[in-house]
Design an enzyme around this catalytic site. Structure first.
Site, mmCIF file in Angstrom:
data_model
loop_
_atom_site.group_PDB
_atom_site.id
_atom_site.type_symbol
_atom_site.label_atom_id
_atom_site.label_comp_id
_atom_site.label_asym_id
_atom_site.label_seq_id
_atom_site.Cartn_x
_atom_site.Cartn_y
_atom_site.Cartn_z
ATOM 1 N N VAL A 251 1.199 -0.757 -0.110
ATOM 2 C CA VAL A 251 0.424 -0.156 0.010
ATOM 3 C C VAL A 251 1.198 1.252 -0.265
ATOM 4 O O VAL A 251 1.636 1.519 0.794
ATOM 5 C CB VAL A 251 -0.815 0.086 1.156
ATOM 6 C CG1 VAL A 251 -2.100 1.247 1.578
ATOM 7 C CG2 VAL A 251 -1.445 -1.087 1.353
ATOM 8 N N THR A 252 1.139 1.794 -1.112
ATOM 9 C CA THR A 252 1.986 2.987 -1.462
ATOM 10 C C THR A 252 0.733 4.324 -1.990
ATOM 11 O O THR A 252 0.359 4.232 -2.884
ATOM 12 C CB THR A 252 3.190 3.253 -2.230
ATOM 13 O OG1 THR A 252 2.667 2.492 -3.384
ATOM 14 C CG2 THR A 252 3.563 1.266 -1.474
ATOM 15 N N VAL A 253 1.067 5.736 -1.351
ATOM 16 C CA VAL A 253 0.606 6.200 -2.447
ATOM 17 C C VAL A 253 1.514 7.857 -2.465
ATOM 18 O O VAL A 253 2.428 7.767 -1.535
ATOM 19 C CB VAL A 253 -0.888 7.209 -1.577
ATOM 20 C CG1 VAL A 253 -0.864 9.405 -2.138
ATOM 21 C CG2 VAL A 253 -1.750 6.515 -1.382
ATOM 22 N N ARG B 139 -5.894 12.731 -0.743
ATOM 23 C CA ARG B 139 -6.847 13.407 -2.279
ATOM 24 C C ARG B 139 -7.702 11.893 -1.751
ATOM 25 O O ARG B 139 -8.890 11.741 -2.879
ATOM 26 C CB ARG B 139 -6.368 12.645 -3.169
ATOM 27 C CG ARG B 139 -5.001 14.379 -4.036
ATOM 28 C CD ARG B 139 -4.581 14.691 -5.215
ATOM 29 N NE ARG B 139 -3.375 15.059 -5.679
ATOM 30 C CZ ARG B 139 -2.561 15.974 -6.310
ATOM 31 N NH1 ARG B 139 -3.748 15.315 -7.921
ATOM 32 N NH2 ARG B 139 -1.789 16.812 -6.717
ATOM 33 N N GLY B 140 -7.569 11.429 -1.317
ATOM 34 C CA GLY B 140 -8.969 9.925 -0.961
ATOM 35 C C GLY B 140 -8.524 8.587 -1.274
ATOM 36 O O GLY B 140 -8.802 7.304 -1.630
ATOM 37 N N ILE B 141 -7.150 9.148 -2.005
ATOM 38 C CA ILE B 141 -6.795 7.576 -2.693
ATOM 39 C C ILE B 141 -6.065 6.906 -1.619
ATOM 40 O O ILE B 141 -6.832 5.351 -1.882
ATOM 41 C CB ILE B 141 -5.199 8.457 -3.510
ATOM 42 C CG1 ILE B 141 -5.285 9.394 -4.912
ATOM 43 C CG2 ILE B 141 -5.135 6.695 -4.228
ATOM 44 C CD1 ILE B 141 -4.270 9.658 -4.801
ATOM 45 N N ALA B 142 -5.830 6.783 -0.023
ATOM 46 C CA ALA B 142 -5.730 5.819 0.115
ATOM 47 C C ALA B 142 -7.180 5.061 0.576
ATOM 48 O O ALA B 142 -7.125 3.692 0.276
ATOM 49 C CB ALA B 142 -4.923 6.463 1.745
ATOM 50 N N THR C 104 3.419 -0.528 8.431
ATOM 51 C CA THR C 104 4.487 0.428 8.850
ATOM 52 C C THR C 104 4.206 2.209 9.814
ATOM 53 O O THR C 104 5.213 2.617 10.150
ATOM 54 C CB THR C 104 5.188 1.102 7.093
ATOM 55 O OG1 THR C 104 4.589 1.987 6.567
ATOM 56 C CG2 THR C 104 5.580 0.302 7.061
ATOM 57 N N TYR D 173 -4.887 2.342 10.079
ATOM 58 C CA TYR D 173 -5.792 1.520 9.691
ATOM 59 C C TYR D 173 -7.049 1.229 10.385
ATOM 60 O O TYR D 173 -7.864 0.851 10.048
ATOM 61 C CB TYR D 173 -4.586 -0.100 8.919
ATOM 62 C CG TYR D 173 -3.730 0.208 8.574
ATOM 63 C CD1 TYR D 173 -4.228 0.157 7.462
ATOM 64 C CD2 TYR D 173 -2.480 1.141 8.278
ATOM 65 C CE1 TYR D 173 -3.314 0.176 5.938
ATOM 66 C CE2 TYR D 173 -1.796 0.177 7.396
ATOM 67 C CZ TYR D 173 -1.979 0.574 6.737
ATOM 68 O OH TYR D 173 -1.395 0.908 5.173
ATOM 69 N N TYR E 220 4.369 -8.400 5.454
ATOM 70 C CA TYR E 220 3.798 -8.682 4.113
ATOM 71 C C TYR E 220 2.986 -7.556 3.930
ATOM 72 O O TYR E 220 2.898 -7.091 4.333
ATOM 73 C CB TYR E 220 2.634 -10.109 4.287
ATOM 74 C CG TYR E 220 1.635 -9.748 4.719
ATOM 75 C CD1 TYR E 220 0.392 -9.590 4.422
ATOM 76 C CD2 TYR E 220 1.544 -10.830 6.163
ATOM 77 C CE1 TYR E 220 -0.904 -9.292 5.443
ATOM 78 C CE2 TYR E 220 0.254 -10.061 7.005
ATOM 79 C CZ TYR E 220 -1.238 -9.580 6.315
ATOM 80 O OH TYR E 220 -1.649 -9.627 7.660
#
Length: 435
Positions: A113-115, A122-125, A149, A154, A435
């Site tokens: 999971v990266t942005v 911008r609401g991507i995550a 990380t 979450y 993971y």
């Protein structure tokens, strides 16, 4: 046990619509296209602050990701260019997770999971994470999981820390040593042999503790220092324990950090795994008794690891417990019904879920045989909690009594104690890999 293939699940329509409205293209990445695959790996590597991957590293990572569902988010300015780097990434797969009692539950594992720093806030995550959860629900998977990380991201999506681990540091000079095992033998292992040894022992050991999942070849190669691009791989060393029958029952992977001010080193454990108590004791003895070692350090150890009880001076062992394995229950009856329990129970839990997946009231009946029947009910709740709290409690590594004291659940002291009696596990849940 046959699980659905995450690669067969399309992208989530709601997340696709949301991101499209912001001028972003949300799509499954075709790793068969070399340019698209390389761009995806480069973006994922950049997101975790790693160095630019070389061609061999890209090929190894793509081979690993080929078994997963890989999703990228692309800026509108990228158009249809296959070599454009996505501004966000995520991958996922369905894997068995060991649950208390030795059974397994299908888990939607979420990783990578990266942005990009250019596209934050911008609401991507949110679209990525909620999209993964809706995909898992659509595939009929009752639990999602990840390793984090950053610990504050979450919880808003219903994840709770469920498999805590310990970071340990041993003052080897003060510890007093550990008595070696009377049977079996510890021997050095060449780095090239370590991945296979790690894989074989892990596959046996993961059945013994809740929270564990299978590994994969590139994970073991990276730990062994044999993966492409591992610049410090030559510093990695290995040892293994063979029992009296010659069977490898434990593996230790470590590196030495030389002390400039003295003739000695710190021994840093990259991974230790054993499927028998005597193997674990022998490997700890090898590390702590090692000549010229000042400290021994290791992370991702079970919180009930016997190490403090192996040394003469327990104050030589410094232990720091931290979160590691995060879970998110999506289907309450399926998730709770997949594990076994240590005591009878009959109570009603009221679960709140902002995304609606686990919302509801459930009567949990557990018999003397440890099996559970979970049914929806309109009866008054004995315990009220949100889905993140229930997810933390699921493996028995977090106490309902503790969460009650923290104000995270609403229950009487007796209800919380009865819950703990049933949900507790003889061995603490753990997760020994990232993971």
């Amino acid at each position: 046990m046959v699980f659905p293939d995450a690669r067969d699940v399309p992208v989530d329509p709601l997340s696709e619509q949301r991101l499209s409205g912001s001028g972003l293209d949300y799509r499954i990445v075709d790793l068969a296209d070399p340019a698209a695959a390389r761009a995806f790996v480069r973006a994922e590597t950049r997101g975790f602050l790693d160095q630019e991957p070389d061609d061999e590293s890209v090929r190894a990572t793509v081979d690993m990701m080929a078994a997963r569902r890989n999703v990228g988010v692309y800026a509108a300015t990228a158009g249809s260019a296959v070599d454009a780097l996505p501004v966000a990434t995520v991958d996922s797969w369905v894997t068995p997770m060991t649950v208390p009692g030795g059974g397994h539950v299908p888990m939607w594992a979420i990783s990578a999971v990266t942005v990009a720093g250019t596209h934050r806030r911008r609401g991507i995550a949110r679209s990525l994470l909620e999209g993964e959860l809706r995909a898992a629900v659509g595939a009929g998977i009752p639990v999602a999981g990840l390793t984090a990380t950053e610990a504050t991201i979450y919880g808003r999506y219903g994840f709770g820390p469920a498999a805590p681990v310990a970071r340990v540091e041993v003052d080897a000079r003060r510890a007093g040593g550990i008595a070696p095992e009377p049977t079996g033998v510890v021997e050095y292992v060449d780095r090239e042999q370590l991945p296979e040894a790690l894989s074989q022992v892990h596959e046996r050991a993961r059945e013994q503790r809740a929270g564990q999942i299978p590994g994969w070849p590139l994970r073991w190669m990276r730990l062994a220092g044999t993966a492409p691009g591992e610049e410090k791989g030559r510093a990695v060393r290995g040892a293994q324990y063979r029992d009296a029958d010659g069977v490898v029952r434990g593996v230790l992977v470590y590196a030495l950090e030389i002390l400039d001010a003295e003739f000695g080193a710190d021994l840093v454990i990259r991974h230790v795994v054993a499927d028998a108590p005597e193997a674990l004791r022998a490997l700890w003895a090898f590390a702590v008794n090692h000549d010229l070692i000042r400290t021994v350090r290791a992370d991702l150890q079970p919180v009930d690891d016997p190490l403090p009880w192996l040394v003469a001076d327990q104050r030589a062992v410094r232990t720091t417990v931290h979160d590691h394995g995060w879970l998110r229950i999506l289907d309450v009856p399926s998730a709770l019904g997949a594990r076994s329990y240590r005591a009878p129970l009959d109570l009603v839990i009221r679960v709140s879920d902002p995304l609606g997946f686990a919302e509801g009231s459930w009567r949990v009946r557990i018999g003397q045989d440890g099996a559970a029947v979970i049914e929806p009910t309109a009866d008054a709740a004995d315990i009220a909690l949100d889905v993140a709290a229930l997810s933390s409690l699921y493996l028995g590594g977090v106490s309902a009594t503790t969460l009650r004291a923290a104000g995270r659940i609403t229950a009487t002291a007796d209800s919380a104690a009865s819950f703990d009696d049933a949900f507790g596990s003889a061995s603490a849940p753990t997760l020994s890999i990232w993971y």
